[in-house]
Scaffold this motif. Structure first.
Motif, PDB file in Angstrom:
ATOM      1  N   THR A 185      35.468  38.653  40.326  1.00 39.13           N
ATOM      2  CA  THR A 185      36.215  39.854  39.956  1.00 39.13           C
ATOM      3  C   THR A 185      36.139  40.870  41.081  1.00 39.13           C
ATOM      4  O   THR A 185      35.069  41.139  41.625  1.00 39.13           O
ATOM      5  CB  THR A 185      35.634  40.453  38.664  1.00 39.13           C
ATOM      6  OG1 THR A 185      34.220  40.600  38.804  1.00 39.13           O
ATOM      7  CG2 THR A 185      35.937  39.564  37.480  1.00 39.13           C
ATOM      8  N   LEU A 186      37.284  41.412  41.431  1.00 35.76           N
ATOM      9  CA  LEU A 186      37.376  42.371  42.531  1.00 35.76           C
ATOM     10  C   LEU A 186      37.691  43.747  41.956  1.00 35.76           C
ATOM     11  O   LEU A 186      38.752  43.968  41.370  1.00 35.76           O
ATOM     12  CB  LEU A 186      38.479  41.952  43.516  1.00 35.76           C
ATOM     13  CG  LEU A 186      38.354  40.543  44.100  1.00 35.76           C
ATOM     14  CD1 LEU A 186      39.527  40.249  45.026  1.00 35.76           C
ATOM     15  CD2 LEU A 186      37.037  40.370  44.835  1.00 35.76           C
ATOM     16  N   PHE A 187      36.762  44.666  42.116  1.00 38.64           N
ATOM     17  CA  PHE A 187      36.928  46.018  41.584  1.00 38.64           C
ATOM     18  C   PHE A 187      37.438  46.916  42.703  1.00 38.64           C
ATOM     19  O   PHE A 187      36.715  47.715  43.277  1.00 38.64           O
ATOM     20  CB  PHE A 187      35.621  46.523  41.021  1.00 38.64           C
ATOM     21  CG  PHE A 187      34.940  45.509  40.149  1.00 38.64           C
ATOM     22  CD1 PHE A 187      35.468  45.172  38.925  1.00 38.64           C
ATOM     23  CD2 PHE A 187      33.793  44.865  40.578  1.00 38.64           C
ATOM     24  CE1 PHE A 187      34.866  44.218  38.135  1.00 38.64           C
ATOM     25  CE2 PHE A 187      33.181  43.913  39.797  1.00 38.64           C
ATOM     26  CZ  PHE A 187      33.717  43.581  38.567  1.00 38.64           C
ATOM     27  N   LEU A 198      47.700  50.485  35.697  1.00 34.18           N
ATOM     28  CA  LEU A 198      46.731  49.564  36.282  1.00 34.18           C
ATOM     29  C   LEU A 198      45.296  50.020  36.076  1.00 34.18           C
ATOM     30  O   LEU A 198      44.372  49.284  36.421  1.00 34.18           O
ATOM     31  CB  LEU A 198      47.000  49.402  37.779  1.00 34.18           C
ATOM     32  CG  LEU A 198      48.331  48.759  38.166  1.00 34.18           C
ATOM     33  CD1 LEU A 198      48.451  48.666  39.675  1.00 34.18           C
ATOM     34  CD2 LEU A 198      48.472  47.395  37.538  1.00 34.18           C
ATOM     35  N   GLN A 199      45.098  51.218  35.549  1.00 32.29           N
ATOM     36  CA  GLN A 199      43.737  51.689  35.334  1.00 32.29           C
ATOM     37  C   GLN A 199      43.052  50.821  34.280  1.00 32.29           C
ATOM     38  O   GLN A 199      43.606  50.546  33.236  1.00 32.29           O
ATOM     39  CB  GLN A 199      43.753  53.154  34.892  1.00 32.29           C
ATOM     40  CG  GLN A 199      44.184  54.100  35.996  1.00 32.29           C
ATOM     41  CD  GLN A 199      44.180  55.551  35.536  1.00 32.29           C
ATOM     42  OE1 GLN A 199      43.897  55.834  34.383  1.00 32.29           O
ATOM     43  NE2 GLN A 199      44.484  56.456  36.445  1.00 32.29           N
ATOM     44  N   GLY A 200      41.838  50.416  34.571  1.00 28.49           N
ATOM     45  CA  GLY A 200      41.114  49.537  33.668  1.00 28.49           C
ATOM     46  C   GLY A 200      41.401  48.070  33.885  1.00 28.49           C
ATOM     47  O   GLY A 200      40.910  47.238  33.142  1.00 28.49           O
ATOM     48  N   SER A 201      42.212  47.733  34.907  1.00 30.20           N
ATOM     49  CA  SER A 201      42.510  46.338  35.214  1.00 30.20           C
ATOM     50  C   SER A 201      41.777  45.919  36.483  1.00 30.20           C
ATOM     51  O   SER A 201      41.436  46.752  37.325  1.00 30.20           O
ATOM     52  CB  SER A 201      44.015  46.136  35.393  1.00 30.20           C
ATOM     53  OG  SER A 201      44.708  46.498  34.228  1.00 30.20           O
ATOM     54  N   VAL A 202      41.565  44.625  36.632  1.00 28.98           N
ATOM     55  CA  VAL A 202      40.882  44.096  37.813  1.00 28.98           C
ATOM     56  C   VAL A 202      41.627  42.881  38.333  1.00 28.98           C
ATOM     57  O   VAL A 202      42.446  42.280  37.632  1.00 28.98           O
ATOM     58  CB  VAL A 202      39.421  43.694  37.493  1.00 28.98           C
ATOM     59  CG1 VAL A 202      38.606  44.886  37.061  1.00 28.98           C
ATOM     60  CG2 VAL A 202      39.387  42.607  36.435  1.00 28.98           C
ATOM     61  N   SER A 304      29.102  39.001  26.883  1.00 29.60           N
ATOM     62  CA  SER A 304      30.167  39.261  25.899  1.00 29.60           C
ATOM     63  C   SER A 304      31.308  40.097  26.464  1.00 29.60           C
ATOM     64  O   SER A 304      31.973  40.835  25.727  1.00 29.60           O
ATOM     65  CB  SER A 304      29.578  39.954  24.656  1.00 29.60           C
ATOM     66  OG  SER A 304      28.607  39.154  24.043  1.00 29.60           O
ATOM     67  N   VAL A 305      31.558  40.017  27.749  1.00 28.62           N
ATOM     68  CA  VAL A 305      32.691  40.685  28.384  1.00 28.62           C
ATOM     69  C   VAL A 305      33.729  39.635  28.761  1.00 28.62           C
ATOM     70  O   VAL A 305      33.381  38.588  29.315  1.00 28.62           O
ATOM     71  CB  VAL A 305      32.245  41.468  29.632  1.00 28.62           C
ATOM     72  CG1 VAL A 305      33.436  42.172  30.271  1.00 28.62           C
ATOM     73  CG2 VAL A 305      31.171  42.479  29.267  1.00 28.62           C
ATOM     74  N   PHE A 306      35.006  39.918  28.459  1.00 31.68           N
ATOM     75  CA  PHE A 306      36.066  38.944  28.682  1.00 31.68           C
ATOM     76  C   PHE A 306      37.162  39.551  29.551  1.00 31.68           C
ATOM     77  O   PHE A 306      37.487  40.745  29.419  1.00 31.68           O
ATOM     78  CB  PHE A 306      36.678  38.492  27.349  1.00 31.68           C
ATOM     79  CG  PHE A 306      35.750  37.668  26.502  1.00 31.68           C
ATOM     80  CD1 PHE A 306      35.749  36.287  26.608  1.00 31.68           C
ATOM     81  CD2 PHE A 306      34.886  38.276  25.601  1.00 31.68           C
ATOM     82  CE1 PHE A 306      34.899  35.521  25.813  1.00 31.68           C
ATOM     83  CE2 PHE A 306      34.039  37.520  24.818  1.00 31.68           C
ATOM     84  CZ  PHE A 306      34.044  36.132  24.927  1.00 31.68           C
ATOM     85  N   ILE A 328      40.379  43.962  30.570  1.00 35.58           N
ATOM     86  CA  ILE A 328      38.974  43.718  30.250  1.00 35.58           C
ATOM     87  C   ILE A 328      38.747  44.039  28.776  1.00 35.58           C
ATOM     88  O   ILE A 328      39.211  45.061  28.281  1.00 35.58           O
ATOM     89  CB  ILE A 328      38.041  44.562  31.115  1.00 35.58           C
ATOM     90  CG1 ILE A 328      38.363  44.340  32.583  1.00 35.58           C
ATOM     91  CG2 ILE A 328      36.593  44.240  30.836  1.00 35.58           C
ATOM     92  CD1 ILE A 328      37.647  45.260  33.514  1.00 35.58           C
ATOM     93  N   SER A 329      38.087  43.166  28.091  1.00 39.12           N
ATOM     94  CA  SER A 329      37.815  43.331  26.661  1.00 39.12           C
ATOM     95  C   SER A 329      36.323  43.506  26.426  1.00 39.12           C
ATOM     96  O   SER A 329      35.520  42.656  26.817  1.00 39.12           O
ATOM     97  CB  SER A 329      38.334  42.122  25.874  1.00 39.12           C
ATOM     98  OG  SER A 329      37.964  42.204  24.519  1.00 39.12           O
ATOM     99  N   PHE A 330      35.974  44.625  25.779  1.00 36.15           N
ATOM    100  CA  PHE A 330      34.599  44.882  25.355  1.00 36.15           C
ATOM    101  C   PHE A 330      34.493  44.809  23.829  1.00 36.15           C
ATOM    102  O   PHE A 330      33.672  45.510  23.231  1.00 36.15           O
ATOM    103  CB  PHE A 330      34.144  46.264  25.825  1.00 36.15           C
ATOM    104  CG  PHE A 330      33.954  46.376  27.306  1.00 36.15           C
ATOM    105  CD1 PHE A 330      32.756  46.028  27.895  1.00 36.15           C
ATOM    106  CD2 PHE A 330      34.980  46.822  28.115  1.00 36.15           C
ATOM    107  CE1 PHE A 330      32.577  46.128  29.261  1.00 36.15           C
ATOM    108  CE2 PHE A 330      34.819  46.926  29.482  1.00 36.15           C
ATOM    109  CZ  PHE A 330      33.614  46.579  30.057  1.00 36.15           C
ATOM    110  N   SER A 331      35.319  43.987  23.221  1.00 41.34           N
ATOM    111  CA  SER A 331      35.390  43.958  21.758  1.00 41.34           C
ATOM    112  C   SER A 331      34.050  43.621  21.119  1.00 41.34           C
ATOM    113  O   SER A 331      33.673  44.209  20.097  1.00 41.34           O
ATOM    114  CB  SER A 331      36.446  42.948  21.308  1.00 41.34           C
ATOM    115  OG  SER A 331      37.719  43.312  21.773  1.00 41.34           O
TER     116      SER A 331
END
Length: 448
Positions: A185-187, A198-202, A304-306, A328-331
């Motif tokens: 993953t590239l931040f 695009l904020q919150g996307s990687v 638990s991060v997807f 990104i999902s932190f469900s």
């Protein structure tokens, strides 16, 4: 203490009749007094005494009646002033009680879902999706993306704050890469100004053991799932979604006969989201509800991060290539936070009720706005932002203050918090930052 009010419709006729009787009695006494005087001239003495006593009794009765009316009028005006002051004192409390009663009635009649119907729907969805994943895992290729073998239930239906009807569900379907490949993953947007969408996307890069192996061993995978950029091979969310649609359709063709007596199942694509439509047979399900299940392909990063594929729609040919970005999902962490607060808060906590009412009021307000404002309203007050605002409040307000008896006060806190964020013209006030360790050398910072 019971306070009796004066009924003027009855009072004034009675007063008129009483005055008429008194006036007639007065004239009768005057006539008798004239007769008495004539008898006195003749020497009668006993009748004179009786007539004088009768006149004195009449005067005393008239004086008593007049005093009674004066005292009654004064007392009535005093009681009215006291009653008015008491009503002014109770007015704020009564208004608050009416407001609470109105919200409670609206919640019970319009928002609250039947636990039986919701539970039955979730069980039916889990059974069908479980069979799909089972078939998809059995027929896999080592050179392609594959099913991991489980699924993750996310969204309001599984967090107990769903509103309207129990007919929409979200399911994360975890995928895994071929064994020799590794996700990186590239931040790239940490601390930089980016497009709001695009904020919150990687960006999700794919690394092979050796660069020379891409052409030799992973050419098929590269052509089917990757984009070639200046940063190397990037996993494309659009290509993964395309493969995922094809895979689920094949799995559905295998299991459809198992459920043909129970329900009718179809697949459709809505704004590049894969929707599983389930129509139960009326003779099988007690709650005959048509259900829609959104299936979301995702890759597990750890803890638990997807990473979930983003349906960018018609924006794929823009620069930069948006299909290279993943959400990104932190469900799972959100569900853990919900469960932790449920254990800490009182048994009759109202935090979920507040969230449900806010979501319902948002939908009602949206219908009253013009189309251009309506889209902005729903985008700002989306369910994720409202839920994040609730997370902020539950960490700021003491646990014992979330009792259902204080429900109205917590709703006021919720509205005031959103109002303050709007007045600052910045919704960052309700956003929170999650810090999730991915490995020993790297921390993943995600700002929603």
């Amino acid at each position: 203490m019971t306070v009796y009010s004066l009924n003027f419709r009855v009072f004034w006729p009675l007063v008129t009749i009483l005055i008429t009787i008194i006036w007639c009695l007065f004239h009768a006494l005057r006539r008798d007094s004239r007769a008495v005087k004539e008898k006195e001239e003749e020497g009668g003495c006993q009748d004179n005494v009786s007539s004088t006593n009768l006149q004195l009794l009449f005067k005393l009765s008239l004086l008593f009646l007049l005093c009674y009316f004066v005292i009654r009028c004064c007392r009535s005006s005093s009681l009215q002033r006291q009653h008015g002051h008491h009503a002014q004192t109770l007015q704020p409390h009564t208004r608050q009680q009416n407001r609470r009663s109105l919200l409670e009635t609206y919640y019970e009649q319009q928002i609250r879902l039947s636990p039986h119907v919701l539970g039955h729907s979730k069980a039916h969805v889990s059974q069908i999706v479980g069979e799909l994943i089972k078939v998809g895992k059995a027929k896999q290729s080592d050179a392609s993306v594959t099913f991991r073998g489980d699924f993750v239930q996310i969204g309001s239906a599984y967090e107990q704050h769903k509103i309207n009807t129990p007919d929409c569900f979200d399911i994360l379907v975890p995928l895994k890469m071929p064994q020799s490949l590794k996700l990186e993953t590239l931040f790239a947007f940490a601390g930089k100004e980016t497009t709001p969408m695009l904020q919150g996307s990687v960006i999700c890069g794919v690394a092979a053991p050796k660069k020379s192996e891409w052409v030799k061993n992973f050419k098929q995978f590269s052509d089917g799932f990757c984009l070639e950029t200046s940063l190397g091979h990037q996993l494309s969310s659009a290509l993964v979604l395309k493969w995922f649609h094809w895979k689920i359709q094949r799995c559905l063709n295998v299991i459809r006969y198992q459920f043909e007596e129970r329900c009718h199942i179809t697949l459709c694509v809505c704004e590049e989201n894969l929707i599983l439509k389930i129509l139960p047979r009326s003779d099988y399900v007690c709650c005959h509800i048509s259900m829609s299940v959104r299936l979301i392909p995702a890759f597990h990063l750890g803890d638990s991060v997807f990473l979930k594929a983003q349906p960018w729609g018609r924006t794929l040919h823009q620069e930069p290539r948006l299909d290279a970005f993943w959400g990104i999902s932190f469900s799972r962490h959100e569900q853990k936070l919900m469960n932790w607060f449920k254990d800490q808060a009182p048994t009759n906590s109202c935090h979920l009720k507040c969230l449900q009412i806010m979501k319902s009021l948002r939908d009602i307000s949206c219908k009253a706005l013009q189309p251009n404002f309506s889209s902005q309203w729903t985008a700002i007050l989306n369910s994720y932002n409202l839920k994040t605002a609730l997370f902020y409040l539950v960490l700021q307000v003491p646990f014992e203050n979330w009792e259902d008896s204080l429900f109205l006060e917590r709703m006021e806190d919720f509205v005031q918090f959103l109002r303050d964020s709007f007045q600052k013209q910045n919704m960052h006030g309700i956003y929170c930052r999650f810090i999730v360790p991915l490995d020993q050398n790297q921390n993943f910072f995600y700002e929603a």
